[in-house]
Scaffold this motif. Structure first.
Motif: not given
Length: 86
Positions: A45-48, A50-55
């Motif tokens: 999922n794109k949102s997952m 994106r979230k992982a790359s921010h963390e």
């Protein structure tokens, strides 16, 4: 080589990154250690993603060494209070 040790190698043939609706699609192709072609394709999922790359935080060797040193120092101090020498 010692007994029980072995060497294995593989080589990457390709990597593709794509988009499919709300998903990111990853596709890997490689030759395994037995010289057989392998492939793995999966989507996230794109949102997952994106979230992982921010963390994500890159590994900091100095911070890891400081953490280990501090932990060992605390452990040694706790042993000393119990009368146990290191």
């Amino acid at each position: 080589m010692s007994s029980g040790a072995f060497a294995a190698s593989s080589s990457q043939l390709g990597f593709k990154l794509g988009s499919l609706g709300r998903s990111v699609v990853y596709s890997y192709k490689w030759i395994d250690h037995q010289h057989k072609p392998q492939q793995l394709t999966f989507k996230l999922n794109k949102s997952m993603v994106r979230k992982a790359s921010h963390e994500f935080h890159p590994f900091d060797n100095d911070a890891a060494n400081n953490f280990v040193y501090s932990t060992v120092k605390t452990y040694a101090a706790n042993l000393a209070t119990k009368g146990i020498a290191m």
